[in-house]
Design an enzyme around this catalytic site. Structure first.
Site, PDB file in Angstrom:
ATOM      1  N   HIS A  68       0.848  -1.193   0.000  1.00  0.00           N
ATOM      2  CA  HIS A  68       0.000   0.000   0.000  1.00  0.00           C
ATOM      3  C   HIS A  68       0.885   1.246   0.000  1.00  0.00           C
ATOM      4  O   HIS A  68       2.102   1.160   0.192  1.00  0.00           O
ATOM      5  CB  HIS A  68      -0.920   0.007   1.236  1.00  0.00           C
ATOM      6  CG  HIS A  68      -0.184   0.002   2.530  1.00  0.00           C
ATOM      7  ND1 HIS A  68      -0.019  -1.129   3.302  1.00  0.00           N
ATOM      8  CD2 HIS A  68       0.475   0.983   3.183  1.00  0.00           C
ATOM      9  CE1 HIS A  68       0.689  -0.829   4.375  1.00  0.00           C
ATOM     10  NE2 HIS A  68       1.010   0.445   4.313  1.00  0.00           N
TER      11      HIS A  68
HETATM   12  C1  T46 Z   1       2.994   0.737   6.883  1.00  0.00           C
HETATM   13  C2  T46 Z   1       3.786  -0.504   7.036  1.00  0.00           C
HETATM   14  C3  T46 Z   1       5.257  -0.247   7.114  1.00  0.00           C
HETATM   15  C4  T46 Z   1      -3.957  -0.486  13.750  1.00  0.00           C
HETATM   16  O1  T46 Z   1      -5.006  -0.752  14.340  1.00  0.00           O
HETATM   17  N1  T46 Z   1      -3.199   0.598  14.111  1.00  0.00           N
HETATM   18  C5  T46 Z   1      -2.051   0.923  13.493  1.00  0.00           C
HETATM   19  O2  T46 Z   1      -1.407   1.937  13.874  1.00  0.00           O
HETATM   20  C6  T46 Z   1      -1.591   0.106  12.414  1.00  0.00           C
HETATM   21  C7  T46 Z   1      -0.302   0.453  11.686  1.00  0.00           C
HETATM   22  C8  T46 Z   1      -2.336  -0.979  12.051  1.00  0.00           C
HETATM   23  N2  T46 Z   1      -3.490  -1.266  12.712  1.00  0.00           N
HETATM   24  C9  T46 Z   1      -4.244  -2.490  12.349  1.00  0.00           C
HETATM   25  C10 T46 Z   1      -4.845  -2.460  10.952  1.00  0.00           C
HETATM   26  C11 T46 Z   1      -4.837  -3.917  10.559  1.00  0.00           C
HETATM   27  O3  T46 Z   1      -6.016  -4.536  11.054  1.00  0.00           O
HETATM   28  O4  T46 Z   1      -3.332  -3.592  12.348  1.00  0.00           O
HETATM   29  C12 T46 Z   1      -3.642  -4.506  11.318  1.00  0.00           C
HETATM   30  C13 T46 Z   1      -2.432  -4.774  10.418  1.00  0.00           C
HETATM   31  O5  T46 Z   1      -2.122  -3.573   9.678  1.00  0.00           O
HETATM   32  P1  T46 Z   1      -1.599  -3.623   8.169  1.00  0.00           P
HETATM   33  O6  T46 Z   1      -2.188  -4.770   7.449  1.00  0.00           O
HETATM   34  O7  T46 Z   1      -1.799  -2.260   7.571  1.00  0.00           O
HETATM   35  O8  T46 Z   1      -0.028  -3.899   8.399  1.00  0.00           O
HETATM   36  P2  T46 Z   1       1.159  -3.846   7.337  1.00  0.00           P
HETATM   37  O9  T46 Z   1       2.310  -4.501   7.967  1.00  0.00           O
HETATM   38  O10 T46 Z   1       0.744  -4.299   5.994  1.00  0.00           O
HETATM   39  O11 T46 Z   1       1.492  -2.239   7.194  1.00  0.00           O
HETATM   40  C14 T46 Z   1       1.990  -1.546   8.296  1.00  0.00           C
HETATM   41  C15 T46 Z   1       1.287  -0.193   8.452  1.00  0.00           C
HETATM   42  O12 T46 Z   1      -0.132  -0.390   8.495  1.00  0.00           O
HETATM   43  C16 T46 Z   1       1.589   0.755   7.323  1.00  0.00           C
HETATM   44  O13 T46 Z   1       1.183   2.056   7.668  1.00  0.00           O
HETATM   45  O14 T46 Z   1       3.462   1.697   6.264  1.00  0.00           O
HETATM   46  O15 T46 Z   1       3.381  -1.308   8.150  1.00  0.00           O
END
Ligand code: T46
Length: 154
Positions: A68
């Site tokens: 993303h």
């Molecule tokens: C990024 C990369 C480097 C929250 O509730 N609060 C938060 O602050 C974050 C970051 C995530 N979440 C929840 C949302 C999803 O249900 O945690 C779950 C996993 O998040 P996500 O699938 O977005 O994780 P990644 O590893 O794909 O991405 C993350 C960050 O979301 C993003 O901002 O830049 O790490």
């Protein structure tokens, strides 16, 4: 200036994309006979006001994360244990950064597609961000990301 998550106060994509290249920031480890300590100070080592910190750990073998971009978010990713590979893409250029030390952070501004690959089992990735969590800030479709960055440059 105090920043909020109110999208009406956000700069335009064209503005935030200025000087948007991801870059590694070197910190300064302090060593003595006991081991090492690395400090990061806002305004000095961290080029933004920190509003949120999250930690990615326990990533399973063969799993990749990310896929993303963010419309308006600055982040600094620091691998405090193990290693992983961060791929960044500004719509024209892809770069790979290996994060494998607490002494370096990857600084990523808005509208950069990111993917994280090759996590070691002991990888602990600490991410500092300049805004609170906002799911509407994510661009999760690569074709939409390309349209947005091309539109911002036109
Ligand atoms: C990024 C990369 C480097 C929250 O509730 N609060 C938060 O602050 C974050 C970051 C995530 N979440 C929840 C949302 C999803 O249900 O945690 C779950 C996993 O998040 P996500 O699938 O977005 O994780 P990644 O590893 O794909 O991405 C993350 C960050 O979301 C993003 O901002 O830049 O790490």
């Amino acid at each position: 200036m105090t920043q909020t998550n109110d999208s009406r106060q956000r700069p335009t994509l064209a503005t935030v994309n200025a000087d948007a290249e991801p870059r590694l920031i070197d910190f300064h480890p302090i060593g003595d006979h006991r081991g090492w300590l690395t400090a990061m100070e806002e305004g000095k080592d961290i080029p933004f006001e920190v509003k949120r910190v999250y930690v990615i750990y326990g990533t399973l073998k063969e799993i990749s994360r990310g896929f993303h971009a963010h419309r308006d978010l600055e982040q600094l990713a620091i691998c405090v244990s193990g290693h992983c590979t961060f791929m960044t893409d500004d719509g024209q250029r892809r770069q790979e950064f290996i994060l494998d030390t607490p002494n370096k952070g990857l600084y990523i501004k808005s509208m950069i597609w990111r993917e994280m690959h090759h996590f070691s089992s002991d990888c602990v990735l600490v991410v500092l961000a300049n805004r609170l969590y906002d799911p509407t800030d994510y661009v999760r479709d690569y074709a939409e990301f390309k349209r947005l960055v091309q539109g911002a440059k036109a």
